[in-house]
Enzyme design. Structure first.
Site, PDB file in Angstrom:
ATOM      1  N   GLY A 141      22.810 -27.535 -27.659  1.00 13.11           N
ATOM      2  CA  GLY A 141      23.328 -26.220 -28.006  1.00 13.11           C
ATOM      3  C   GLY A 141      24.695 -26.346 -28.650  1.00 13.11           C
ATOM      4  CB  ALA A 172      31.025 -24.801 -28.903  1.00 10.54           C
ATOM      5  CE  LYS A 203      34.496 -19.735 -18.541  1.00 11.95           C
ATOM      6  NZ  LYS A 203      33.798 -19.563 -19.831  1.00 11.95           N
ATOM      7  CB  SER A 218      33.885 -15.036 -24.657  1.00 12.81           C
ATOM      8  OG  SER A 218      33.275 -14.731 -23.413  1.00 12.81           O
ATOM      9  CD  GLU A 243      25.588 -20.408 -17.509  1.00  7.85           C
ATOM     10  OE1 GLU A 243      25.219 -19.972 -16.408  1.00  7.85           O
ATOM     11  OE2 GLU A 243      25.140 -21.454 -18.010  1.00  7.85           O
TER      12      GLU A 243
END
Length: 341
Positions: free
Chosen positions: A13, A141, A192, A255, A282
């Site tokens: 990914g 990323a 977070k 994000s 997530e």
């Protein structure tokens, strides 16, 4: 172990690809593994991960392998970068394939769904006796892959392995630090994501910068109190893996968790919001595990609890905000920094 052991990254990914490219550019023999043989072949041919990191050229020296046994054979270090819900099954697949001296690292953030166990607990159970480390910190990323300045931290009970892996990651565009608080580093990286949903909701509702700053600060308070209850070191949580990652994820539109919150704050249904994001978010699983840990330790974490309720459709974002604002007035730290405030 030689200065540059063979390193295999599991998970093609965005983050797995970015880390594999970084490490390969550092002169480390690096192989990237993914389940989709066709996608890997296309990446090898074009030197681009078109789905996750389009228009970012991958280094010529990076190798690709879709067969797991071949990918990890002879590897000195295996770095796992798969979603948290797939982490345990990945370890099960690896167990019979690894060489006896292969070290394990992971850049996955989250808990084991359904149990709330930390990922390092799964590694200790399924791959015992190996050097193990977590790689975490504020690092989108796309920016790492693009060569923009970033910083991460590597935590391990094995100080020599933490230092070795940090050295392999350290690059002109990436500072890699090391530490020995695996639990604290993992908690910050997981929690977070839940708090980023809260700030995303507030921003989606156009509540202003004051609201965002208040949510980040009080969310940090929740992270610290849960961390101390679990045995984490406060300095870990106010470092890269906690505060650093929290600020990035709560304010940066790269994000996925913040984007989920933005969509919810704008009145978009959660299923549609996740579909638009197109990648694993997530926070949806992590919110349940944070609630489980808070209940176990008798902690009141109102922001995290409100996010969980919104994600489960128990309250609307507007109702969740009203409930937070209706809480009684109190001292900021009635029982000291880590009291149950």
């Amino acid at each position: 172990m030689p200065d540059h052991p063979k390193l295999t990254v599991l998970g093609a990914g965005s983050w797995g690809t970015a880390l594999a490219a970084l490490i390969a550019r550092n002169g480390v023999p690096t192989t990237l593994w993914g389940r989709d043989a066709g996608a890997l072949a296309a990446m090898a041919a074009a030197r681009v991960n078109q789905r996750y990191l389009p228009d970012i050229e991958l280094p010529e020296q990076l190798g690709y392998e879709s067969d797991l046994a071949r990918a990890v054979r002879g590897a000195g270090i295996v770095l796992i970068v798969v979603p948290s819900h797939a982490f345990a099954s990945m370890l099960d697949e690896l167990a019979p394939l690894l060489d006896a001296d292969t070290a394990i690292a992971w850049a996955t953030k989250g808990f084991e769904p359904g149990t709330g166990r930390f990922l390092h607990e799964l590694v200790a159970e399924k791959l015992p006796g190996r050097a193990a480390a977590v790689v975490t910190g504020p690092s989108f990323a796309k920016e790492v892959a693009s060569g923009l300045p970033s910083a991460v931290t590597v935590h391990s009970d094995d100080a020599a392995f933490a230092q070795q892996l940090a050295t392999l990651l350290h690059a002109p565009n990436l500072r890699a630090y090391s530490g020995g608080d695996v639990l604290g580093a993992e908690l910050g990286g997981a929690m977070k994501n839940v708090l980023a949903v809260a700030t995303g909701i507030a921003d989606g509702m156009d509540l202003g910068l004051n609201a965002r700053a208040g949510l980040i600060t009080r969310g940090m308070n929740e992270m610290l109190r849960l961390g101390v209850a679990l045995g984490a070191r406060p300095e870990t949580l106010i470092g890269l893996s906690g505060l650093g990652d929290l600020v990035l994820t709560c304010t940066g539109d790269l994000s996925r968790n913040r984007r989920l919150g933005l969509a919810l704050g704008q009145g978009i249904a959660i299923d549609e919001a996740v579909r638009r994001i197109g990648q694993v978010v997530e926070s949806i699983l992590t919110a349940d595990e944070v609630a489980r840990l808070a209940d176990k330790h008798g902690l009141d974490l109102p922001i995290s609890a409100s996010v969980r309720a919104v994600l489960h459709g128990e309250v609307t974002p507007v109702a969740g905000l009203k409930a937070l604002m209706a809480r009684e007035q109190k001292p900021e730290y009635p029982h000291g920094l880590f009291g149950n405030a």
